[in-house]
Write a protein that holds these residues in place. Structure first.
Motif, PDB file in Angstrom:
ATOM      1  N   PHE A 262      -7.255  12.760  -8.414  1.00 32.59           N
ATOM      2  CA  PHE A 262      -6.716  11.416  -8.645  1.00 32.59           C
ATOM      3  C   PHE A 262      -7.093  10.460  -7.511  1.00 32.59           C
ATOM      4  N   THR A 263      -7.268  11.016  -6.290  1.00 29.50           N
ATOM      5  CA  THR A 263      -7.688  10.156  -5.175  1.00 29.50           C
ATOM      6  C   THR A 263      -9.059   9.542  -5.477  1.00 29.50           C
TER       7      THR A 263
ATOM      8  N   ILE B  84       0.847  -1.204   0.000  1.00 29.22           N
ATOM      9  CA  ILE B  84       0.000   0.000   0.000  1.00 29.22           C
ATOM     10  C   ILE B  84       0.878   1.248   0.000  1.00 29.22           C
ATOM     11  N   PHE B  85       1.890   1.259   0.859  1.00 28.76           N
ATOM     12  CA  PHE B  85       2.824   2.393   0.919  1.00 28.76           C
ATOM     13  C   PHE B  85       3.560   2.562  -0.414  1.00 28.76           C
ATOM     14  N   ASN B  86       4.018   1.458  -0.980  1.00 25.94           N
ATOM     15  CA  ASN B  86       4.765   1.523  -2.241  1.00 25.94           C
ATOM     16  C   ASN B  86       3.893   2.042  -3.389  1.00 25.94           C
ATOM     17  N   PHE B  87       2.670   1.542  -3.448  1.00 30.18           N
ATOM     18  CA  PHE B  87       1.770   1.990  -4.516  1.00 30.18           C
ATOM     19  C   PHE B  87       1.370   3.449  -4.339  1.00 30.18           C
TER      20      PHE B  87
ATOM     21  N   LEU C 201      -6.780   3.345   6.305  1.00 27.38           N
ATOM     22  CA  LEU C 201      -6.222   4.291   7.271  1.00 27.38           C
ATOM     23  C   LEU C 201      -4.859   4.792   6.796  1.00 27.38           C
ATOM     24  N   VAL C 202      -4.011   3.848   6.390  1.00 24.69           N
ATOM     25  CA  VAL C 202      -2.675   4.183   5.896  1.00 24.69           C
ATOM     26  C   VAL C 202      -2.758   5.034   4.630  1.00 24.69           C
ATOM     27  N   LEU C 203      -3.621   4.624   3.722  1.00 22.82           N
ATOM     28  CA  LEU C 203      -3.794   5.331   2.456  1.00 22.82           C
ATOM     29  C   LEU C 203      -4.208   6.778   2.679  1.00 22.82           C
TER      30      LEU C 203
END
Length: 335
Positions: free
Chosen positions: A131-132, A13-16, A77-79
């Protein structure tokens, strides 16, 4: 609970998210905006966390429903928190709560906003904001399902947790293949809308932002008057694609596989299009005297019906001044 698999997926998720920020980063370079530095900083933060998590050795690759539920909750949450960082770092939306609200609204395609002057934002922030919608419209985890090397049928547990509703169906036997088909349709429809808007001489930047908002059915725009200042042609294009993106993608798959009769018998699509058609005609007749012609009334009614029923939220006119009958129809559709 398989924590190693959960952290592995969160790492992706972080990488994407870092990869997604390349687009606003390029936009900042094109328009020579210093706010682009905020995306570079955020990308570095995401990769610093994400790469080690994906490189860690996993004790077990088992991924059941409970892991899927926890992963989806943590992923959103991270996103959202990482997606809000560029707004905070650049000072575009300095208050963290406001920035997270705007980002969550984008990723969930809710479309609510704390901004009263979107035109004050830089180009790179505007395109990231829109874009989100596009990222969240199909679901970022569906995108990851296309690429994530899970085995043993564990993709389904992630997809069930990600998708709303009582059940999730597969278009083809493999869930990963289903995810690829869905995203292929999503991307093709987005590209086609971009082409049609460019034909209408809409600026490329506006075209990208509005296509992202339409595809995600979220409605973030780049002008304070939403879509009102654009040409009738472009309004019609957006109307058509708002309705198209609101259709169940299973119907498009049936059309692509030449199962036209099965697609035509889809009750959900038939009722959806039927309700839209009846609502447009009823509102157009009811508001005829408020416009220069019935054609204009029909076009405005179609736009607002498409916007409301798909929850996109774009607007071309103040429908609050419409007769109670027309407003009631719109409210019923929104429900």
């Amino acid at each position: 609970m398989n924590y190693s698999m959960i952290s592995y997926i969160l790492g992706w998720i972080f990488n994407f998210e870092a990869a997604f920020m390349i687009l606003p980063g390029i936009t900042a370079i094109i328009y020579r905006e210093k706010n682009g530095l905020a995306f570079l900083i955020t990308m570095l933060i995401c990769l610093t966390i994400g790469i080690p998590l994906t490189r860690r050795k996993r004790k077990s690759k088992v991924f059941h429903a409970k892991e899927g539920a926890v992963t989806v909750a943590l992923s959103w949450l991270v996103l959202s928190i990482a997606g809000a960082l560029p707004f905070i770092i650049s000072g575009s939306i300095p208050h963290p709560i406001d920035a997270i609200f705007e980002t969550v609204s984008g990723f969930t395609t809710t479309g609510a906003s704390i901004l009263n002057n979107v035109e004050a934002l830089s180009h790179c922030m505007l395109i990231w904001r829109s874009f989100t919608h596009w990222i969240g419209g199909m679901g970022v985890l569906v995108f990851i399902l296309c690429l994530l090397p899970l085995t043993g049928g564990y993709h389904m547990n992630l997809m069930k947790a990600e998708s709303p509703g009582p059940s999730v169906s597969k278009l083809v036997p493999k869930v990963q293949s289903t995810a690829k088909i869905l995203y292929t349709i999503y991307i093709i429809l987005t590209i086609v809308e971009i082409i049609f808007l460019l034909i209408g001489k809409m600026p490329l930047f506006d075209t990208l932002c509005l296509s992202f908002g339409t595809a995600g059915t979220g409605g973030f725009g780049v002008k304070n008057d939403s879509i009102a200042s654009y040409s009738t042609y472009n309004q019609v294009v957006i109307t058509v694609f708002m309705i198209l993106f609101g259709i169940n993608f299973n119907a498009y798959y049936l059309l692509l596989t030449k199962k036209v009769m099965q697609a035509a018998k889809n009750e959900e699509v038939r009722y959806y299009l039927g309700i839209i058609g009846l609502a447009i005609v009823a509102i157009a007749i009811n508001t005829r005297e408020m416009f220069t012609s019935f054609g204009s009334a029909f076009q405005q009614a179609a736009f607002q019906v498409g916007s409301i029923i798909t929850t996109t939220g774009y607007a071309t006119t103040d429908f609050n001044v419409w007769p109670v009958f027309s407003k009631t129809i719109l409210v019923i559709q929104a429900a």
